[in-house]
Write an enzyme that holds these catalytic residues in place. Structure first.
Site, short mmCIF file in Angstrom:
data_model
loop_
_atom_site.label_atom_id
_atom_site.label_comp_id
_atom_site.label_asym_id
_atom_site.label_seq_id
_atom_site.Cartn_x
_atom_site.Cartn_y
_atom_site.Cartn_z
N ILE A 97 -3.25 -7.06 14.16
CA ILE A 97 -2.10 -6.91 15.07
C ILE A 97 -2.48 -6.13 16.32
CG2 ILE A 97 0.21 -5.92 15.33
CD1 ILE A 97 0.71 -6.55 12.38
N PHE A 118 -4.35 3.36 15.10
CA PHE A 118 -4.66 4.35 14.07
C PHE A 118 -5.78 3.78 13.20
CE2 PHE A 118 -1.58 7.90 13.40
CZ PHE A 118 -1.02 7.83 14.66
N ASN A 174 0.84 -1.20 0.00
CA ASN A 174 0.00 0.00 0.00
C ASN A 174 0.88 1.25 0.00
OD1 ASN A 174 0.53 0.82 2.84
ND2 ASN A 174 -0.42 -1.16 3.26
N PRO A 195 -4.31 -11.64 10.44
CA PRO A 195 -4.75 -11.36 11.81
C PRO A 195 -4.63 -9.87 12.11
CG PRO A 195 -2.65 -12.52 11.80
CD PRO A 195 -3.11 -12.45 10.38
#
Ligand SMILES: Cc1cc2nc3c(=O)[nH]c(=O)nc-3n(C[C@H](O)[C@H](O)[C@H](O)COP(=O)(O)O)c2cc1C
Length: 395
Positions: free
Chosen positions: A306, A323, A208, A304
């Site tokens: 984090i 965030f 990304n 998963p």
């Protein structure tokens, strides 16, 4: 970074004096006001005029200078300064300061000084490694003088080894904590940052646009304020200060392991990384060749979470801050995430902040909800530290 700070730069008589000019210019460029004191030997290498012309201030060289206020220039200078930086520090200066010898302006003001001190020694490798020099350095460290160790490389005398004056940028890095309130001293922080990269085949990946910039700035700002910081860094995350421990990772799985390992029982975990929600179900070891038969199907599976894993582990950090980059309903989604992930606060920001130098957002905790206006990312990072620190007071 040094805006409004008053730095007293003491220059000793070594071959690296010319680099102190560079250092002084960097201090000024970063917003500091600088007064320079040179030893007599230092003026043999570079004239005071060079420092005077570039700092715009008179250079001080003489203890018995009748133009100094009431003949007490050494006292005035240390009262004026926020910090004293000695660069280059000669072996002679180290010895004199250690033993309280005050036979010229610089050594006399060092004896009168109560402000933070940073020493940047530079000398021949044998002089640096000499037992007497090492003992002096250790005694000065015990007296709370900060020391930027000399760099290793080719020395002016032609020898190889440690003894080169540290890079000016490194000297500034070491100076910042001395000028900043150590509100996070004794705390351990773990921050993750940057993008994750998921392998598809031997050469292709999915990633990304995150730069890791904000996480790196947050790590630097926390370290400057006294925290011991571990940064779990995705690919391309910018360099940080040398006192920030760094664990480089690529995939979300690697980031997960590194975060869970590092965050056991720490004070603060901040998840700034843009972790891929998905990874390839069956990554290929070889490079996939064109099939020549139109489209191909690729299966993705979920990674998963984090932050949720860190927030629910047995030795959970005292505070977990996540965030959330959203394109709409920022606060609504943040409140939902706060409950769902079991975290202590969410920094909601807009996806347009990604890869941008500016950031804005919302601080959403159980007790508090505030808008953080648009500002440079470095300032945003400092602002977040204040919020996180405030959260600690709420507990
Ligand atoms: C060409 C030359 C280069 C020198 N370079 C260094 C040096 O890099 N580091 C050092 O500790 N001393 C160096 N010295 C020795 C110092 O100049 C000497 O010890 C002097 O007394 C230091 O005075 P100060 O500490 O008052 O500045 C050098 C001497 C000469 C002649």
């Amino acid at each position: 970074m040094l805006k409004g700070k008053r730095i007293l730069l003491g220059v000793g008589g070594g071959i690296a004096v010319y680099r102190a000019v560079e250092l002084m210019r960097l201090f000024i460029k970063q917003g500091a006001e600088v007064q320079v004191v040179m030893t007599k030997s230092a003026t043999e290498f570079v004239t005071p005029l060079t420092f005077e012309a570039l700092s715009g201030n008179k250079v001080h060289t003489d203890l018995f200078d009748l133009t100094e206020q009431h003949g007490m220039g050494h006292i005035q200078l240390v009262r004026w300064a926020d910090a004293v930086v000695l660069a280059p520090v000669t072996s002679n200066l180290l010895a004199k300061i250690t033993h309280g010898i005050a036979d010229d302006l610089l050594t006399t003001l060092m004896l009168a000084n109560e402000k933070p001190v940073l020493l940047a020694p530079a000398m021949n490798v044998s002089m640096w490694l000499a037992d007497a020099t090492q003992r002096n350095v250790n005694m000065l460290k015990e007296r709370a003088c900060a020391v930027v160790e000399p760099a290793t490389g080719e020395l002016a005398c032609g020898e190889q080894g440690s003894g080169r004056l540290a890079e000016p940028a490194r000297i500034v890095q070491n100076l910042l904590p001395l000028l900043t309130k150590q509100v996070l001293k004794g705390q351990h922080w773990v921050i993750n940052a940057g993008p994750t990269v998921e392998a598809w085949d031997a050469v292709r990946t999915m990633s990304n646009r995150a730069s890791g910039g904000l996480g790196a700035m947050l790590a630097d700002a926390a370290a400057i304020q006294g925290a011991s910081v571990c940064l779990v860094a995705g690919k391309g995350t910018p360099k940080t200060r040398q006192d920030v421990e760094r664990v480089d990772v690529e995939s979300a799985a690697e980031m997960m392991h590194a975060c869970v390992d590092a965050a056991q029982g720490v004070d603060v975990f901040v998840g700034t990384a843009a972790v891929s929600d998905f990874r390839f179900a069956k990554p290929l070891q070889h490079k996939l060749k064109r099939q020549g038969n139109g489209n191909i199907q690729v299966e993705l599976i979920e990674n998963p979470d984090i932050v949720a894993a860190v927030a629910t582990m047995k030795q959970r950090p005292l505070q977990v801050i996540a965030f959330a980059a959203e394109s709409e309903n920022h606060v609504g989604y943040a409140q939902d995430k706060l409950q769902r992930k079991g975290v202590d606060a969410i920094v909601a920001n807009d996806v347009s902040n990604m890869g941008n130098n500016l950031a804005s957002g919302w601080w959403v905790s159980k007790q508090n909800q505030e808008v953080i206006k648009r500002m440079p990312k470095a300032k945003f990072a400092k602002c977040l530290i204040q919020f996180i620190h405030g959260l600690q007071d709420e507990r």
